[in-house]
Structure formats: structure tokens, C-alpha cells
Design an enzyme around this catalytic site. Structure first.
Site, PDB file in Angstrom:
ATOM      1  N   GLN A 197     -42.528  43.362  48.967  1.00 53.76           N
ATOM      2  CA  GLN A 197     -41.193  43.984  48.963  1.00 53.76           C
ATOM      3  C   GLN A 197     -41.202  45.299  48.183  1.00 53.76           C
ATOM      4  O   GLN A 197     -40.432  46.210  48.488  1.00 53.76           O
ATOM      5  CB  GLN A 197     -40.168  43.030  48.341  1.00 53.76           C
ATOM      6  CG  GLN A 197     -39.797  41.835  49.210  1.00 53.76           C
ATOM      7  CD  GLN A 197     -40.673  40.624  48.952  1.00 53.76           C
ATOM      8  OE1 GLN A 197     -41.816  40.747  48.530  1.00 53.76           O
ATOM      9  NE2 GLN A 197     -40.148  39.446  49.210  1.00 53.76           N
ATOM     10  N   ASP A 238     -32.238  36.187  41.216  1.00 51.55           N
ATOM     11  CA  ASP A 238     -31.766  35.315  42.298  1.00 51.55           C
ATOM     12  C   ASP A 238     -30.811  34.251  41.789  1.00 51.55           C
ATOM     13  O   ASP A 238     -29.963  33.753  42.528  1.00 51.55           O
ATOM     14  CB  ASP A 238     -32.950  34.667  43.014  1.00 51.55           C
ATOM     15  CG  ASP A 238     -33.540  35.650  43.998  1.00 51.55           C
ATOM     16  OD1 ASP A 238     -34.318  36.516  43.556  1.00 51.55           O
ATOM     17  OD2 ASP A 238     -33.172  35.592  45.186  1.00 51.55           O
ATOM     18  N   ASN A 248     -36.306  34.999  39.429  1.00 54.46           N
ATOM     19  CA  ASN A 248     -36.472  36.204  40.253  1.00 54.46           C
ATOM     20  C   ASN A 248     -37.855  36.123  40.907  1.00 54.46           C
ATOM     21  O   ASN A 248     -38.625  35.191  40.660  1.00 54.46           O
ATOM     22  CB  ASN A 248     -36.320  37.462  39.392  1.00 54.46           C
ATOM     23  CG  ASN A 248     -36.214  38.729  40.236  1.00 54.46           C
ATOM     24  OD1 ASN A 248     -35.411  38.779  41.176  1.00 54.46           O
ATOM     25  ND2 ASN A 248     -37.018  39.726  39.951  1.00 54.46           N
TER      26      ASN A 248
HETATM   27  O1  MRU Z   1     -37.720  36.715  48.509  1.00 54.71           O
HETATM   28  P1  MRU Z   1     -36.762  37.851  48.347  1.00 54.71           P
HETATM   29  O2  MRU Z   1     -37.273  39.146  48.858  1.00 54.71           O
HETATM   30  O3  MRU Z   1     -35.381  37.510  48.865  1.00 54.71           O
HETATM   31  O4  MRU Z   1     -36.612  38.008  46.768  1.00 54.71           O
HETATM   32  C1  MRU Z   1     -35.743  38.986  46.261  1.00 54.71           C
HETATM   33  C2  MRU Z   1     -35.759  39.118  44.792  1.00 54.71           C
HETATM   34  O5  MRU Z   1     -36.436  38.404  44.090  1.00 54.71           O
HETATM   35  C3  MRU Z   1     -34.818  40.133  44.201  1.00 54.71           C
HETATM   36  O6  MRU Z   1     -35.349  40.657  43.017  1.00 54.71           O
HETATM   37  C4  MRU Z   1     -33.468  39.469  43.883  1.00 54.71           C
HETATM   38  O7  MRU Z   1     -32.980  38.763  44.975  1.00 54.71           O
HETATM   39  C5  MRU Z   1     -32.452  40.461  43.461  1.00 54.71           C
HETATM   40  S1  MRU Z   1     -31.926  41.511  44.786  1.00 54.71           S
HETATM   41  C6  MRU Z   1     -30.727  42.547  44.188  1.00 54.71           C
END
Ligand code: MRU
Length: 347
Positions: A197, A238, A248
Site C-alpha cells: 500500500q 484500524d 494498524n
Molecule cells: O489492509 P488495509 O490496506 O485496509 O489497511 C489499511 C491500514 O492499515 C491503514 O493504515 C488504516 O486503515 C488507516 S486508513 C486512514
């Protein structure tokens, strides 16, 4: 307004930017079926806690629109089932459950209304949720940008920008607000294995915003900190427990330990919809485990011997004592978190 958005409601359809295909292709999926929204969340076409919340609400609205009963009681029962189905999409980001609870509450508050009015109200609520998310993120970003100083080199993990939210972003929103306030910052972007990501999405967003960055392998953070090249760390969340423990993206805990060792401030930025006030600490946060192939393969290409066992925990939990502050739309919570989080909630 962002030059791109993660998700929109468009005349009875959900349009969402397919994040699996970024940065190579900018393609919007057009979805009319709530089960496709569940798939989009599961496969990370849309991802990031606040964006998952908005998608869940819009999925529920799609489910409501597609119902062909005129009986309000049947409608309520089926709507609850649809929300229950959507709630199974992913387990960790609490925004998913928060958004669905809000949709259910709206449906219940409309008792006595006909089905057409109920549908209209639910579609409106999903759109309100999206608009509110942008306002919240802009407030959060202003509360956080004062912590960032001119010339600082900031490290971040995963993606927390407009893509991960309704608009503007959380941790990346803070950096964006600092940049817009004229501070000449630069960003170390963790690539964020296994799904990249950071490499695919955060670089893409920073590039569009014109904010200087350098992409690094996750394992490089310690060396850079040891060389005195990192001034501050900032990440999203999260789910945040009542004592300030933060779930997170996997790798966040490691980054927090490194920042603590090197005396570098470590901030978390998240809206109040990411707090789970019902759980006392991070031990109660359900951590998603995803398929091992996401670790053993990259875009269908094996990067490990056939059959290699792999563990793919999508998130980790950072203990609150490693966190310098939690930036929210109502200000920055500081230790001791049990009381500062309570005050923010009441504010
Ligand atoms: O697996 P993902 O890509 O959904 O994980 C996202 C994250 O860990 C982000 O840091 C979190 O959701 C915050 S987004 C503002």
C-alpha cells in the site's frame, strides 16, 4: 475537493476507484449489488478504515434499494440481514461496524414510514457519511499539522490518504495540511509488505500532491533512524481501544518500537469513528489473517518455493505507551490515554 476520490454515490450506483490496479491503471468500478461491495472490501479494491466504513454504508444503501417488498416490517428484517452480511467483509477496521450500526439506527428511527421513504433516507445517510468523513479529516489534519515543523523528514506506513478515506486522508491528511501551510517537509514511505500500500498508493498520492518522498523497503526504517534522518513518525489506525492501544497495518508496531528506541515522536491520526470504546485494550481487537499466497506470491508470481508455509497477519497492535499522541478531529489525545480518550469522547 480531491483530484481523485476513493468512492462516490452516483445515481443509484457506487463508483469506486479499484485500488488493486493502482498505480498502473486508474479504473472506477461501477457497482449496483451490495454483494459486490462486500467483494470489493474483501479483495481490497477499496481499503483503509474510513473508506471501508463509507463503502459498507453505501453497500447497505444498495441492498435497501434492491429490495422488492412494500412491507416495512419485512424491509427492516431483510435490511438487518444485509447489514449482518456486509459486517463479515473484514474484521479489524471498526469503522465498518460503526457505519453499519449507524445505517441500522437510521432504518429503525424511520419506523412507521413506507418503504420508498426508508430507501430514500438510507441512500441520503450513506452520502452524508461520505461528506462528514471529509469534514472530519480536514479538522483532524488541522489539529495535527501544528505538530509537524518546517523541514521535517517524516516516516509513514501503509496508506492513509484520500484513497483510504472518504476524502483528504488522516495521517497523510496531516502531512498534506502541513505542506499546504507552507512547511517544506519530506516523507519516507515504507513500501508496506505484503500488499505494498505504501509503494503503490502512498507514493501515487504524494506524487499527485507534489509532496517530496522517498520510497524505502520496510526494513530500512531502523537504519535511517539510526543515522538521524527521521524526525517524526505518523500512521493511521484500524481500531483504537479505550486505553489507546492501536491496531494498524502489520509493521506499525515494529516502527513504533524503533521510534521509541531512537527518541522519535510517534503519532497516530484517526477519526473518532475508529475508536472502539467498548474494548478495554488491544488484546480484544480481532486481527485479520489473510491468505498466505499474498506473502508467497507477488502479482501471481511465486517469490517463495512452492508450498512454503506463510503467516499473513494483516494488522498488529501497538501498545499505547509507544504512542506520543493520537490526533483526532476533536484535538490530540495525550497519555494517560484512558482519561484523555474519555474526555475527547465527551467533548
Ligand atoms: O489492509 P488495509 O490496506 O485496509 O489497511 C489499511 C491500514 O492499515 C491503514 O493504515 C488504516 O486503515 C488507516 S486508513 C486512514
Amino acid at each position: 475537493m480531491d483530484p481523485y476520490g476513493s468512492i462516490y454515490w452516483d445515481a443509484g450506483r457506487v463508483r469506486l476507484l479499484d485500488q488493486r490496479r493502482l498505480p498502473a491503471e486508474e479504473i472506477y468500478l461501477e457497482i449496483t449489488d451490495y454483494q459486490e461491495v462486500i467483494q470489493a472490501i474483501r479483495t481490497l479494491a477499496i481499503r483503509g478504515a474510513p473508506a471501508i466504513g463509507v463503502a459498507a454504508a453505501m453497500g447497505a444503501a444498495l441492498g435497501a434499494l434492491a429490495m422488492d417488498t412494500d412491507d416495512p416490517v419485512q424491509f427492516q428484517v431483510r435490511f438487518q440481514e444485509i447489514c449482518r452480511e456486509i459486517s463479515q467483509a473484514r474484521p479489524t477496521a471498526v469503522n465498518l461496524f460503526w457505519a453499519l450500526d449507524r445505517m441500522l439506527l437510521v432504518a429503525q428511527s424511520q419506523e412507521g414510514q413506507g418503504v420508498a421513504a426508508l430507501k430514500e433516507r438510507l441512500v441520503a445517510e450513506a452520502q452524508t457519511l461520505l461528506k462528514e468523513d471529509e469534514t472530519i479529516n480536514r479538522h483532524l489534519a488541522q489539529a495535527g499539522q501544528v505538530l509537524i515543523h518546517d523541514g521535517q523528514r517524516v516516516i509513514t506506513h501503509c496508506n492513509t490518504g484520500a484513497l483510504a478515506t472518504g476524502a483528504y486522508g488522516t495521517a497523510l491528511g496531516v502531512l498534506r495540511a502541513a505542506w499546504e501551510a507552507g512547511k517544506k517537509i519530506s516523507v519516507w514511505v515504507d513500501e508496506t509488505r505484503p500488499l505494498l500500500q505504501g509503494a503503490r498508493l502512498t507514493t501515487w498520492e504524494l506524487g499527485k500532491l507534489g509532496i517530496p518522498y522517498i520510497l524505502i523497503p520496510d526494513g530500512a526504517a531502523a537504519a535511517l533512524m539510526g543515522q538521524g534522518k527521521v524526525d517524526l513518525a505518523i500512521v493511521g489506525a484500524d481500531r483504537i481501544a479505550a486505553n489507546g492501544d492501536v491496531a494498524n497495518k502489520i509493521g506499525t508496531y515494529g516502527l513504533a518500537v524503533l521510534a521509541h528506541h531512537h527518541g522519535i515522536p510517534f503519532y497516530v491520526a484517526a477519526p473518532l469513528s475508529t475508536f472502539d470504546f467498548a474494548i478495554p485494550d488491544g488484546g480484544h481487537i480481532p486481527v485479520e489473517e489473510r491468505a498466505g499466497e499474498e506473502v508467497t506470491h507477488l502479482w501471481g508470481q511465486a517469490v517463495a518455493p512452492a508450498g512454503a508455509p506463510a503467516l499473513n497477519l494483516a494488522f498488529d497492535v501497538t501498545p499505547h505507551d509507544l504512542i506520543s499522541g493520537i490526533i483526532t478531529e476533536r484535538g490530540v489525545a495525550r497519555p494517560p490515554y484512558s482519561s484523555s480518550i474519555k474526555s475527547l469522547r465527551r467533548a
